[in-house]
Design a protein around this motif. Structure first.
Motif, PDB file in Angstrom:
ATOM      1  N   GLN A 291     -51.514  37.468  44.715  1.00  0.00           N
ATOM      2  CA  GLN A 291     -51.212  38.629  45.562  1.00  0.00           C
ATOM      3  C   GLN A 291     -52.284  38.808  46.627  1.00  0.00           C
ATOM      4  O   GLN A 291     -51.964  39.114  47.787  1.00  0.00           O
ATOM      5  CB  GLN A 291     -51.109  39.891  44.700  1.00  0.00           C
ATOM      6  CG  GLN A 291     -49.879  39.945  43.812  1.00  0.00           C
ATOM      7  CD  GLN A 291     -49.902  41.135  42.863  1.00  0.00           C
ATOM      8  OE1 GLN A 291     -50.876  41.897  42.830  1.00  0.00           O
ATOM      9  NE2 GLN A 291     -48.847  41.298  42.094  1.00  0.00           N
ATOM     10  N   GLY A 295     -51.410  38.446  50.369  1.00  0.00           N
ATOM     11  CA  GLY A 295     -51.598  39.731  51.018  1.00  0.00           C
ATOM     12  C   GLY A 295     -52.567  39.664  52.186  1.00  0.00           C
ATOM     13  O   GLY A 295     -52.319  40.248  53.250  1.00  0.00           O
ATOM     14  N   ILE A 322     -47.784  44.774  44.602  1.00  0.00           N
ATOM     15  CA  ILE A 322     -49.176  44.505  44.960  1.00  0.00           C
ATOM     16  C   ILE A 322     -50.050  45.340  44.033  1.00  0.00           C
ATOM     17  O   ILE A 322     -49.983  46.564  44.035  1.00  0.00           O
ATOM     18  CB  ILE A 322     -49.479  44.869  46.423  1.00  0.00           C
ATOM     19  CG1 ILE A 322     -48.743  43.930  47.376  1.00  0.00           C
ATOM     20  CG2 ILE A 322     -50.973  44.819  46.694  1.00  0.00           C
ATOM     21  CD1 ILE A 322     -49.296  42.517  47.397  1.00  0.00           C
ATOM     22  N   ILE A 331     -51.777  45.973  53.863  1.00  0.00           N
ATOM     23  CA  ILE A 331     -50.508  45.310  54.183  1.00  0.00           C
ATOM     24  C   ILE A 331     -49.547  46.301  54.813  1.00  0.00           C
ATOM     25  O   ILE A 331     -48.851  45.982  55.786  1.00  0.00           O
ATOM     26  CB  ILE A 331     -49.889  44.694  52.909  1.00  0.00           C
ATOM     27  CG1 ILE A 331     -50.775  43.559  52.378  1.00  0.00           C
ATOM     28  CG2 ILE A 331     -48.479  44.190  53.174  1.00  0.00           C
ATOM     29  CD1 ILE A 331     -50.343  43.039  51.023  1.00  0.00           C
TER      30      ILE A 331
END
Length: 441
Positions: A291, A295, A322, A331
């Protein structure tokens, strides 16, 4: 005591009432904590205007962070949709911060808050233990039968009813109690443990508060268990550091920062991989590292306004979740929001650390305990996204700490003017005993 009641009301809104307790108004889901913020926000603004507390750099940074969220949504989605989507986020984040910021005026206010908070913590923590040991979810199913199931959101859009997932770890059920997810409630309670232990409280408030926080273990979440251990470890270091001169907290933080940089550059998994080794489920540690990889790539492509609730590019088999708070808002909103919020944390913690050195021992310990709470929340944010009531507590803790950073300031009253002393003349005749001096014509 009266000044902390708004903060207590906000805390009780999620310690006693889960997200099943909600009302729908004009397409908005108004949860109990959001209703509390809406009711308490205007009085909080009035208190701010009336009392005129110090408006510091941290307050500006928090406000910039929250306003940038609204700007990012408005830029991406247009004024109508963007404002609607970001309004709830702004209410939850800045509203919770403002209420906490205006409810604490002194260190004794913090102690009163901690004492009044105990029933809520005992309720939530007690049901953590009861559900975990009994193997049955009790609180949220009961409220769901009365108010209906909670809403499942994906990408910011309602996707039907939310189904509670159950899992067993260490032979115990991962309990929800009143919280949206076990890890969220566990982190909230665990973060408060060092505050109670360093608060200066005595007798039953200290014991009851600490025990209620320790019940976060029954969330059977890595973040909660590591949070408990981290809080106790920080208290231990604070105890032994005075005997380890010339070492101090600046030295310890410098070593920790240097270690983090070395690990991040030398190990392929970086700091996130090291933190992931403390998780109870190794597979989740691997997913969290991925992630971060995907990300950060998303933030690199959309650094200014983010991608909102759109799904970020990732491996096909990964979900859109996330599990890292600052990464998630980076993000969603771009870099400004997380960097401003993180800077606010740093400013507040540095201010508390600097000013605690000039206080009496019991007040100094309280401030250090609050700094430890922020440290636990920041550490957990590497593997936890604070949403729902956890986001409320995250901002409440920041607002409470910001108030404490200035609460010990005392206004110095000007000294009364000294009466000039008139020297008697050499030719003056002394007064008879007991006779008052008469002014000269």
């Amino acid at each position: 005591m009266i000044t902390v009641l708004p903060l207590i009301a906000l805390a009780y809104s999620f310690l006693f009432l889960p997200i099943e307790v909600k009302a729908n108004f004009a397409g908005f889901n108004i949860y109990s904590f959001r209703a509390a913020i809406l009711l308490l926000a205007i009085p909080a603004v009035n208190r701010w205007v009336r009392d005129q507390p110090t408006f510091g750099l941290a307050d500006i940074l928090v406000l910039v962070s929250c306003l940038w969220t609204m700007l990012a949504f408005t830029y991406r989605d247009g004024f109508g949709n963007g404002f609607v989507r970001s309004a709830a986020i702004f209410i939850d984040t800045f509203g919770a911060y403002l209420i906490a910021r205006t409810s604490i005026r002194s260190f004794n206010d913090v102690r009163v808050f901690l004492i009044l908070l105990i029933p809520g913590l005992a309720f939530a923590g007690g049901f953590f233990a009861l559900e975990s040991v009994s193997g049955r979810l009790l609180v949220r199913p009961t409220f769901a039968s009365l108010f209906g199931a909670a809403v499942n959101y994906e990408g910011g859009v309602a996707q039907g009813a939310l189904h509670l997932l159950t899992e067993r770890r260490l032979g115990l059920l991962r309990a929800y109690s009143t919280f949206s997810y076990p890890i969220l409630g566990g982190t909230i309670l665990a973060s408060l443990l060092p505050v109670y232990l360093k608060s200066g409280l005595r007798g039953w408030p200290l014991v009851a508060g600490a025990m209620a926080c320790a019940l976060s273990f029954f969330s059977v979440s890595s973040a909660a268990i590591v949070g408990i251990a981290m809080g106790l470890g920080l208290i231990f270091f604070d105890k032994i550091l005075p005997s380890m001169r010339p070492f101090n907290w600046y030295f310890v933080l410098g070593i920790a920062g240097a270690y983090g940089l070395v690990v991040n550059f030398l190990l392929e998994s970086g700091v996130v991989g090291v933190i992931g080794r403390f998780t109870l489920n190794p597979s989740t540690a691997y997913i969290r590292r991925l992630q971060w990889d995907y990300g950060l790539q998303s933030i690199e492509k959309h650094p200014v306004f983010g991608i909102g609730f759109s799904e970020y590019v990732r491996a096909d088999w990964m979900t859109s979740a996330i599990d890292a708070h600052f990464l998630f808002i980076g993000i969603r909103d771009g870099l400004i929001t997380p960097l401003a919020l993180l800077a606010a944390f740093v400013v507040i913690m540095a201010t508390i650390g600097k000013r605690s050195r000039f206080l009496a021992r019991h007040d100094r310990d309280l401030l250090i305990g609050i700094n430890f709470m922020l440290a636990v929340l920041l550490f957990a944010s590497m593997t936890v996204t604070y949403f729902s009531e956890a986001n409320i507590w995250f901002m409440m803790a920041l607002g409470l700490a910001a108030s404490c950073a200035h609460a010990h300031r005392r206004v110095r009253m000007p000294a009364p003017p000294m009466r000039p002393q008139v020297r008697p003349s050499a030719n003056a005749v002394p007064h008879p005993p007991g006779q008052a001096e008469r002014p000269q014509p």
